[in-house]
Write a protein that holds these residues in place. Structure first.
Motif, short mmCIF file in Angstrom:
data_model
loop_
_atom_site.label_atom_id
_atom_site.label_comp_id
_atom_site.label_asym_id
_atom_site.label_seq_id
_atom_site.Cartn_x
_atom_site.Cartn_y
_atom_site.Cartn_z
N HIS A 8 0.80 -1.21 0.00
CA HIS A 8 0.00 0.00 0.00
C HIS A 8 0.85 1.27 0.00
O HIS A 8 0.33 2.35 0.26
CB HIS A 8 -0.96 -0.01 1.19
CG HIS A 8 -1.88 -1.20 1.18
ND1 HIS A 8 -2.98 -1.28 0.37
CD2 HIS A 8 -1.80 -2.39 1.84
CE1 HIS A 8 -3.58 -2.45 0.54
NE2 HIS A 8 -2.88 -3.14 1.42
N SER A 9 2.12 1.12 -0.30
CA SER A 9 2.99 2.29 -0.44
C SER A 9 4.04 2.00 -1.50
O SER A 9 4.51 0.87 -1.65
CB SER A 9 3.67 2.65 0.88
OG SER A 9 4.78 1.81 1.13
N ARG A 50 -3.02 -0.11 -4.17
CA ARG A 50 -3.34 -1.52 -3.86
C ARG A 50 -2.55 -2.37 -4.83
O ARG A 50 -3.06 -2.84 -5.85
CB ARG A 50 -4.83 -1.77 -4.01
CG ARG A 50 -5.27 -3.10 -3.46
CD ARG A 50 -6.78 -3.15 -3.36
NE ARG A 50 -7.20 -4.24 -2.51
CZ ARG A 50 -8.44 -4.37 -2.03
NH1 ARG A 50 -9.36 -3.47 -2.35
NH2 ARG A 50 -8.75 -5.38 -1.26
N ILE A 51 -1.28 -2.54 -4.56
CA ILE A 51 -0.37 -3.23 -5.47
C ILE A 51 -0.21 -4.67 -5.02
O ILE A 51 0.10 -4.95 -3.86
CB ILE A 51 0.99 -2.50 -5.51
CG1 ILE A 51 0.77 -1.08 -6.08
CG2 ILE A 51 1.99 -3.27 -6.35
CD1 ILE A 51 1.97 -0.20 -6.03
N VAL A 52 -0.45 -5.60 -5.94
CA VAL A 52 -0.49 -7.02 -5.62
C VAL A 52 0.69 -7.72 -6.26
O VAL A 52 1.00 -7.51 -7.43
CB VAL A 52 -1.81 -7.65 -6.10
CG1 VAL A 52 -1.87 -9.13 -5.70
CG2 VAL A 52 -3.01 -6.89 -5.53
N LEU A 63 0.93 -6.43 -10.00
CA LEU A 63 -0.21 -5.71 -10.55
C LEU A 63 -0.24 -4.34 -9.89
O LEU A 63 -0.48 -4.21 -8.69
CB LEU A 63 -1.52 -6.45 -10.26
CG LEU A 63 -1.61 -7.91 -10.73
CD1 LEU A 63 -2.98 -8.48 -10.39
CD2 LEU A 63 -1.35 -8.01 -12.22
N MET A 64 0.02 -3.31 -10.69
CA MET A 64 0.04 -1.94 -10.19
C MET A 64 -1.38 -1.38 -10.22
O MET A 64 -1.92 -1.06 -11.29
CB MET A 64 0.98 -1.08 -11.04
CG MET A 64 2.42 -1.58 -11.05
SD MET A 64 3.15 -1.48 -9.39
CE MET A 64 4.82 -2.02 -9.74
N LEU A 65 -2.00 -1.29 -9.04
CA LEU A 65 -3.40 -0.91 -8.93
C LEU A 65 -3.57 0.21 -7.91
O LEU A 65 -2.72 0.42 -7.04
CB LEU A 65 -4.24 -2.11 -8.48
CG LEU A 65 -4.11 -3.40 -9.31
CD1 LEU A 65 -4.80 -4.55 -8.59
CD2 LEU A 65 -4.70 -3.20 -10.70
N VAL A 66 -4.69 0.90 -8.04
CA VAL A 66 -5.12 1.85 -7.01
C VAL A 66 -6.53 1.48 -6.59
O VAL A 66 -7.23 0.73 -7.28
CB VAL A 66 -5.08 3.31 -7.51
CG1 VAL A 66 -3.65 3.78 -7.68
CG2 VAL A 66 -5.88 3.48 -8.79
N GLN A 107 -5.90 -13.28 -4.22
CA GLN A 107 -5.51 -12.43 -3.09
C GLN A 107 -6.52 -11.30 -2.88
O GLN A 107 -6.77 -10.87 -1.76
CB GLN A 107 -4.12 -11.86 -3.36
CG GLN A 107 -3.66 -10.75 -2.43
CD GLN A 107 -3.28 -11.24 -1.06
OE1 GLN A 107 -2.81 -12.38 -0.91
NE2 GLN A 107 -3.48 -10.42 -0.04
N MET A 108 -7.13 -10.85 -3.97
CA MET A 108 -8.01 -9.69 -3.90
C MET A 108 -9.47 -10.05 -3.60
O MET A 108 -10.30 -9.16 -3.39
CB MET A 108 -7.93 -8.92 -5.22
CG MET A 108 -6.52 -8.46 -5.57
SD MET A 108 -6.45 -7.69 -7.19
CE MET A 108 -7.45 -6.25 -6.91
#
Length: 336
Positions: A8-9, A50-52, A63-66, A107-108
């Motif tokens: 988360h960072s 929200r990077i997984v 996975l580069m997500l927000v 995971q999500m």
């Protein structure tokens, strides 16, 4: 053994990714940690990350997500992103990629009701992973990217193949043109001031929040690396058109075009494009020129290939709140 986790960072992500990328940085600007950091910092700073990550042996996927809403995840991308894709490390084969993506998507499932991913070139593996991990997922075409495959041509050969109306326009406007054209491979404060001045008089809409700051960071960093191509048309020393390109790995990326609306009849932007394409093809010797996302009609005059882009929407059936949006999206995909 498969393992997955969320971050988360960007500090955490950089700490984990940096050792893996030291010797083999991703070849594309849009896969680099620096790109995602800058995009989030300047344009999406108010949106939670929200990077997984999923790992199997020496192979992994990121996975580069927000997360714009508590139960939603979306690609860390916007109008400046030519594409979004999972970042694979360790050269996994196709089956391993599918397992990694499946683990990441699983995971999500606990805390996320909706995932949307755009702009995507390929959807098959992502769709398969989402569905195997328990998501209801739909892919829809959404716009495209326009590319030029140079195929070893000189600029002269390329230009001969352009539509007659474009060649005639450049020939007509180029006769006795009052514009001085220049292309720079490094950024200075003065050049950036010129770029902003043109942007403010451009036909373009105002840059969204953080947009100019993002573009400046890209120009500075790519300039240091020798990959910047910042072009200007000037009349009596005053900048009237500007284009921000980068060149790397045989590809030229056209990030932004601007010109002074008061000079539309003199076509400074078109004359500058002619010079920028000539430089990319004959000087930089690129294999590909990429006009980015958007189906603007003028792009077809300059480019030869359109790559369709897609959006994936995935809904978690464990959340009742996802059922109706899932049904609407499925109907929309069928109708569309």
């Amino acid at each position: 053994m498969l393992a997955s986790r969320e971050y988360h960072s960007m500090e955490e992500v950089r700490r984990m990714l940096a050792p893996r990328l030291t010797h083999a940085p991703p070849p594309s600007l849009f896969d680099r940690i620096e790109w995602h950091e800058a995009l989030h910092r300047h344009c999406l700073a108010g949106t939670s990350l929200r990077i997984v990550q999923a790992v199997e042996g020496s192979a992994e996927v990121w996975l580069m997500l927000v997360s714009p809403e508590p139960r939603q995840a979306t690609a860390l991308a916007n109008w400046y992103s030519f594409r979004w894709a999972p970042l694979f490390l360790g050269e996994p084969d196709e089956e391993t990629r599918l397992r990694l993506l499946e683990a990441a998507m699983r995971q999500m499932l606990c805390r996320c009701a909706h995932v949307d991913l755009y702009p995507l070139e390929a959807t098959d593996v992502l769709l398969a992973a989402l569905r195997r991990s328990g998501w209801f997922a739909v892919a829809r075409p959404m716009g495209g990217r326009h590319l030029l495959q140079v195929n070893g041509r000189s600029f002269s050969d390329y230009w001969t193949a352009r539509p007659g109306r474009l060649r005639a326009l450049v020939r007509r406007k180029g006769r006795g043109s009052p514009f001085a054209l220049s292309i720079h491979d490094a950024l200075t404060d003065a050049l950036w001031a010129d770029y902003v001045a043109v942007h403010e008089r451009s036909w373009k809409e105002a840059e969204p929040t953080g947009g100019l700051a993002l573009l400046r960071e890209i120009a500075e960093r790519e300039g240091v690396a020798g990959r910047l191509r910042l072009g200007f048309a000037r009349q009596d020393g005053r900048p009237v058109a500007a284009q921000l390109w980068t060149v790397e790995g045989g590809a030229a990326l056209i990030h932004k075009l601007n010109h002074d609306r008061a000079l539309d009849a003199r076509s400074p932007g078109t004359l500058l494009s002619h010079a920028m394409f000539a430089h990319a093809i004959d000087v930089d010797r690129v294999d590909t020129i990429d006009y980015g996302t958007g189906d603007n009609a003028y792009k077809t005059d300059w480019m030869d290939v359109r790559i369709p882009l897609h959006r994936i929407d995935a809904f978690n059936p464990r959340f009742v709140s996802a059922w109706l949006p899932a049904a609407r999206t499925a109907i929309s995909a069928l109708v569309g």
